[in-house]
Design a protein around this motif. Structure first.
Motif: not given
Length: 337
Positions: A161-162, A13, A157, A150-155, A6
């Protein structure tokens, strides 16, 4: 391990990726400055406003193509306009050289006279840009805004943090690498590039070897115009355009060129990234990073920010002063300023 991941995403970012993007933009601008200094032997204070002029032309052409219904899908239309903007900027700087700099060059005046002339040219270009496009903020980046959200990355992984990756950041780094590689190949492998290097090392010997000085000067201005336009358009796509924005960029670009070694193209590239990472790294607030990396019961007080964002350009100035005092030739032993 999750906390470390994270923290790394957070740093990516707000420090690593922005500094890499900003460094690529500074490196392109510093390359133009260092080429002019190496071959024409003066510090061109009009380089920032040359960037503004080239970006302005690209914006006008972008608006025209957009009005005609042209789209490049996920990519900004401005990429298609850059060759034409470079041509227009090259005509401007060649005309400026013919009307202003050639006279002083033939008289072999001191470099300080060239510097003062470039200040006058700077005000002229800045006035032209403000007259034609105004003084307000302009956002001209179309196409896809994000390559990775960022939202797609969080989903994907499961991390807190995204990672957000903007299309303009990817374009900036890709284009900058391609342009730098092409420039170094040109300088090292082509006859014209070798002539420029010979002229830079020893003007008198280059003349005796049959090298035409006016041809070298013209090619230098064209390359500098191309680098300025590309750097200006990439900076404008990434951060937005405003005529006054490009003048303050002179300080970090000159600092990059001097830090790397004025007159050394590779030094300008290295200096650009050193300045960018220093500015971004020293003005970032590390509290959230320390939240992840510190002990569970520990809550850091304050932002843990070494310098406020308003002092970003002060970092360039401090580094510039240190280099001039400690190592005036820069990292790669360029000319002494």
């Amino acid at each position: 391990m999750t906390d470390f991941a994270n923290a790394f995403i957070l740093m990516s970012n707000f420090v690593f990726i922005p500094a890499l993007t900003y460094g690529a933009q500074l490196a392109l601008g510093a390359l133009g400055i260092t080429l002019i200094y190496a071959i024409l032997r003066f510090a061109n204070f009009a380089h920032g406003d040359t960037m503004a002029f080239g970006t302005m032309v690209a914006i006008f052409l972008t608006w025209g193509l957009q009005a005609a219904g042209l789209s490049l899908g996920i990519f900004p239309v401005a990429l298609l306009t850059m060759p034409f903007a470079i041509a227009a900027t090259a005509l401007l700087v060649l005309g400026t050289d013919k009307l202003v700099y050639r006279y002083f060059r033939e008289k072999r005046v001191d470099p300080v006279i060239f510097v003062m002339a470039s200040v006058g040219v700077m005000f002229m270009m800045n006035g032209l840009v403000r007259i034609f496009i105004g003084t307000g903020d302009i956002a001209f980046a179309d196409g896809s805004r994000f390559l990775l959200r960022a939202r797609e990355f969080r989903e994907m992984t499961g991390l807190d943090e995204g990672l957000g990756l903007r299309m303009t950041q990817v374009i900036t780094i890709t284009v900058a690498v391609a342009v730098m590689a092409a420039l170094f190949w040109f300088l090292q492998s082509t006859r014209t590039g070798k002539s420029m290097r010979a002229f830079s090392d020893n003007e008198d010997l280059a003349l005796l070897s049959g090298i035409k000085p006016e041809r070298v000067v013209a090619v230098t201005w064209i390359i500098a115009a191309g680098l300025a336009t590309i750097a200006g358009v990439l900076y404008g796509l990434d951060k937005g355009f405003r005529p006054f924005t490009y003048f303050p960029l002179l300080l970090p670009m000159f600092a990059a060129a001097i830090l790397g070694g004025i007159g050394q193209p590779i030094g300008a590239v290295v200096g650009g990234f050193v300045i960018a990472f220093s500015e971004v790294g020293l003005t970032y607030a590390y509290r959230r990073v320390l939240d992840y990396l510190g002990p569970d019961a520990w809550e850091p007080a304050g932002l843990f920010q070494l310098l406020e964002t308003e002092y970003k350009f002060a970092v360039s100035f401090i580094l510039l002063v240190i280099v001039l005092l400690v190592r005036p030739t820069g990292i790669f032993k360029g000319r002494i300023v």
